[in-house]
Design a protein around this motif. Sequence first.
Motif, PDB file in Angstrom:
ATOM      1  N   SER A 113       0.826  -1.203   0.000  1.00 48.47           N
ATOM      2  CA  SER A 113       0.000   0.000   0.000  1.00 48.47           C
ATOM      3  C   SER A 113       0.861   1.254   0.000  1.00 48.47           C
ATOM      4  O   SER A 113       0.437   2.308  -0.442  1.00 48.47           O
ATOM      5  N   ASN A 114       2.080   1.161   0.518  1.00 40.25           N
ATOM      6  CA  ASN A 114       3.011   2.277   0.523  1.00 40.25           C
ATOM      7  C   ASN A 114       4.413   1.728   0.288  1.00 40.25           C
ATOM      8  O   ASN A 114       5.153   1.462   1.231  1.00 40.25           O
ATOM      9  N   PRO A 115       4.800   1.526  -0.978  1.00 39.35           N
ATOM     10  CA  PRO A 115       6.094   0.892  -1.245  1.00 39.35           C
ATOM     11  C   PRO A 115       7.284   1.672  -0.713  1.00 39.35           C
ATOM     12  O   PRO A 115       8.262   1.089  -0.275  1.00 39.35           O
ATOM     13  N   SER A 116       7.214   3.018  -0.744  1.00 43.87           N
ATOM     14  CA  SER A 116       8.362   3.759  -0.226  1.00 43.87           C
ATOM     15  C   SER A 116       8.464   3.596   1.288  1.00 43.87           C
ATOM     16  O   SER A 116       9.549   3.612   1.854  1.00 43.87           O
ATOM     17  N   GLY A 117       7.330   3.413   1.952  1.00 37.87           N
ATOM     18  CA  GLY A 117       7.350   3.145   3.384  1.00 37.87           C
ATOM     19  C   GLY A 117       7.929   1.780   3.685  1.00 37.87           C
ATOM     20  O   GLY A 117       8.711   1.608   4.625  1.00 37.87           O
ATOM     21  N   TYR A 118       7.569   0.802   2.878  1.00 42.10           N
ATOM     22  CA  TYR A 118       8.075  -0.553   3.051  1.00 42.10           C
ATOM     23  C   TYR A 118       9.597  -0.572   2.892  1.00 42.10           C
ATOM     24  O   TYR A 118      10.319  -1.135   3.716  1.00 42.10           O
ATOM     25  N   VAL A 119      10.074   0.071   1.841  1.00 46.57           N
ATOM     26  CA  VAL A 119      11.516   0.106   1.589  1.00 46.57           C
ATOM     27  C   VAL A 119      12.216   0.975   2.629  1.00 46.57           C
ATOM     28  O   VAL A 119      13.257   0.602   3.173  1.00 46.57           O
ATOM     29  N   GLY A 120      11.623   2.131   2.929  1.00 49.67           N
ATOM     30  CA  GLY A 120      12.273   3.082   3.830  1.00 49.67           C
ATOM     31  C   GLY A 120      12.551   2.519   5.203  1.00 49.67           C
ATOM     32  O   GLY A 120      13.637   2.723   5.763  1.00 49.67           O
ATOM     33  N   ASP A 121      11.594   1.809   5.780  1.00 49.19           N
ATOM     34  CA  ASP A 121      11.811   1.223   7.102  1.00 49.19           C
ATOM     35  C   ASP A 121      12.974   0.251   7.090  1.00 49.19           C
ATOM     36  O   ASP A 121      13.737   0.162   8.066  1.00 49.19           O
ATOM     37  N   ARG A 122      13.117  -0.486   6.016  1.00 52.56           N
ATOM     38  CA  ARG A 122      14.166  -1.501   5.925  1.00 52.56           C
ATOM     39  C   ARG A 122      15.531  -0.904   5.647  1.00 52.56           C
ATOM     40  O   ARG A 122      16.530  -1.319   6.240  1.00 52.56           O
ATOM     41  N   VAL A 123      15.588   0.069   4.745  1.00 53.03           N
ATOM     42  CA  VAL A 123      16.902   0.643   4.428  1.00 53.03           C
ATOM     43  C   VAL A 123      17.441   1.464   5.589  1.00 53.03           C
ATOM     44  O   VAL A 123      18.663   1.605   5.736  1.00 53.03           O
ATOM     45  N   ASN A 124      16.556   2.020   6.413  1.00 54.25           N
ATOM     46  CA  ASN A 124      17.014   2.742   7.600  1.00 54.25           C
ATOM     47  C   ASN A 124      17.794   1.800   8.514  1.00 54.25           C
ATOM     48  O   ASN A 124      18.873   2.138   9.018  1.00 54.25           O
ATOM     49  N   LYS A 125      17.254   0.605   8.724  1.00 54.32           N
ATOM     50  CA  LYS A 125      17.944  -0.386   9.566  1.00 54.32           C
ATOM     51  C   LYS A 125      19.226  -0.858   8.910  1.00 54.32           C
ATOM     52  O   LYS A 125      20.255  -1.050   9.580  1.00 54.32           O
ATOM     53  N   ASP A 126      19.203  -1.052   7.596  1.00 54.24           N
ATOM     54  CA  ASP A 126      20.421  -1.475   6.912  1.00 54.24           C
ATOM     55  C   ASP A 126      21.514  -0.419   7.034  1.00 54.24           C
ATOM     56  O   ASP A 126      22.696  -0.739   7.192  1.00 54.24           O
ATOM     57  N   GLY A 127      21.136   0.846   6.947  1.00 52.93           N
ATOM     58  CA  GLY A 127      22.128   1.915   7.093  1.00 52.93           C
ATOM     59  C   GLY A 127      22.816   1.857   8.435  1.00 52.93           C
ATOM     60  O   GLY A 127      24.041   1.984   8.534  1.00 52.93           O
ATOM     61  N   ALA A 128      22.015   1.649   9.493  1.00 51.21           N
ATOM     62  CA  ALA A 128      22.601   1.531  10.834  1.00 51.21           C
ATOM     63  C   ALA A 128      23.505   0.321  10.931  1.00 51.21           C
ATOM     64  O   ALA A 128      24.575   0.372  11.553  1.00 51.21           O
ATOM     65  N   THR A 129      23.101  -0.776  10.310  1.00 52.28           N
ATOM     66  CA  THR A 129      23.924  -1.990  10.318  1.00 52.28           C
ATOM     67  C   THR A 129      25.255  -1.741   9.625  1.00 52.28           C
ATOM     68  O   THR A 129      26.319  -2.135  10.132  1.00 52.28           O
ATOM     69  N   ILE A 130      25.210  -1.090   8.486  1.00 51.58           N
ATOM     70  CA  ILE A 130      26.438  -0.808   7.743  1.00 51.58           C
ATOM     71  C   ILE A 130      27.384   0.051   8.574  1.00 51.58           C
ATOM     72  O   ILE A 130      28.598  -0.200   8.628  1.00 51.58           O
ATOM     73  N   PHE A 131      26.848   1.061   9.241  1.00 54.83           N
ATOM     74  CA  PHE A 131      27.692   1.924  10.065  1.00 54.83           C
ATOM     75  C   PHE A 131      28.309   1.139  11.218  1.00 54.83           C
ATOM     76  O   PHE A 131      29.510   1.266  11.498  1.00 54.83           O
ATOM     77  N   LYS A 132      27.510   0.328  11.886  1.00 51.62           N
ATOM     78  CA  LYS A 132      28.026  -0.413  13.043  1.00 51.62           C
ATOM     79  C   LYS A 132      29.025  -1.486  12.611  1.00 51.62           C
ATOM     80  O   LYS A 132      30.014  -1.737  13.314  1.00 51.62           O
ATOM     81  N   GLN A 133      28.814  -2.105  11.458  1.00 49.81           N
ATOM     82  CA  GLN A 133      29.797  -3.044  10.938  1.00 49.81           C
ATOM     83  C   GLN A 133      31.100  -2.323  10.598  1.00 49.81           C
ATOM     84  O   GLN A 133      32.196  -2.849  10.816  1.00 49.81           O
ATOM     85  N   THR A 134      30.977  -1.096  10.097  1.00 43.54           N
ATOM     86  CA  THR A 134      32.159  -0.298   9.771  1.00 43.54           C
ATOM     87  C   THR A 134      32.951   0.047  11.029  1.00 43.54           C
ATOM     88  O   THR A 134      34.193  -0.051  11.048  1.00 43.54           O
ATOM     89  N   ILE A 135      32.255   0.463  12.080  1.00 44.56           N
ATOM     90  CA  ILE A 135      32.926   0.761  13.345  1.00 44.56           C
ATOM     91  C   ILE A 135      33.612  -0.495  13.894  1.00 44.56           C
ATOM     92  O   ILE A 135      34.764  -0.446  14.375  1.00 44.56           O
TER      93      ILE A 135
END
Length: 461
Positions: A130-152
């Motif tokens: 019903s809201n594809p950008s919402g579906y993607v946005g919630d997931r990519v936000n978490k992936d961004g945090a994961t990428i940063f923490k893996q980098t640290i």
Amino acid sequence: MEWIKRVGFLSGLMAMIIFVGLIGNRADAAVSPLITNFQPKLKTSQVITNYTDSDGKQHQEAISHPGITMNAEQLETMQKEVRSGNEPWGKAFEAYANDTFARKNPRLYFESGNDIFIHILGPWRSGNYSNPSGYVGDRVNKDGATIFKQTIMWYITGDSVYRANAMNAIREYEKIQSAVPAYNFRFATLTYWLAASAEILRATDSPKADLNWTQSDTDNLTRVFKVLSATYNDHSYWMNQHQFNVMGTMGRALFTNNYPLYAEAVEATTVNNEGTHGGNNGSIMYQMRLMTKNDQTGELLPVSAQHVQLIEMGRDVGHAWDDIGGLSTLAQTIYSQGTKVDPTTGAVSTATNAVNPFNFLNDRLLAGTTYMIRYEKGEDVIWTPADSSRGIYTQINPTSRGRIDPFLGILYNYYKYDQKVNMNDSRYQPLTQAYEAQMPEGTSFDYPAAGTLLFTRKSAE
């Protein structure tokens, strides 16, 4: 009062523990078994850019790399102290490493076979979403945090597993091709996370050649940042959402050495003059607002009754904490670049009276944060009805009162170690008590947080 007693006791106890543990600069904690023999080294650089200020004067300004969230000195301090087993970094790293986003087998939400992660749609019905950008946005936000923490984790430990996790995930996101112009601030958050991570990854070399940062990575990520910018802007969104948008703009600007865009993001952090004056404006000036009148009655307040209050507390506690997290992150990034601002207009300034963003408007960010801490720990505070652009907040929302989120470490470490103030002075004591009671500070998937690990200065030795 019970909260105050408990915080005071814990604060004192924690101070004793840290003091005893650091006598003689002694490493009390065992070095983490996650540390490898390989120690990543930073390659630092400065890019000189041309910038025309609001008065039409041209300047040459430097952008420092790495310099998104943390500068080189802060990164090197964190790495050195953890690898030496020194406190408070040792316990903070142990907690950080146990975060699910920082483990060696993190979950990634990017769906490589799902086209809406490559061609990002707007907020309307498409297929099963019903809201594809919402579906993607919630997931990519978490992936961004994961990428940063893996980098640290990579930068501290030297373990290539963490670097592989971060690099492989970024290269998935380099595949993004298009985004329909539509509002979703989560793509701004993703942009900030990717830029902050890429700063560290391209500044360090890996023992494995295929995990090294390349010019293609820079080119691809630069293109993706431009694509994602169609989904947000840094002037018109509501309160804490404004700050996510500015984070995206600031990360993109610094990564691509676009100083005019960076300067725009700096001013959007402090005042956001292009946005609404008051109401929904999420800048330091308007979110940590000096109340000079009652917005419900229009009655002016006498000078003696004027005070700073955090406006989104009228909405709820969680989003009010987001204001502290977002504005602290932005101020920290500006500070990491060594940028100062005009003490009144908030624009980038090199004048002799220019100030650090933390000190803007007489330490307005600290004042708003202190106001919230005092309320959350049970004190009575004055609330003046305030315009939110969605109606008047006539009172603080008391739901979940007593909650303290992990967004205080940036402010605490700045004032304690860089400003070298007396943290037991009445102006700083609420911050000191709230932060020290929860050391090591926890993490977040919206902001860097983890202040004990990331932002404790080397002088803490």
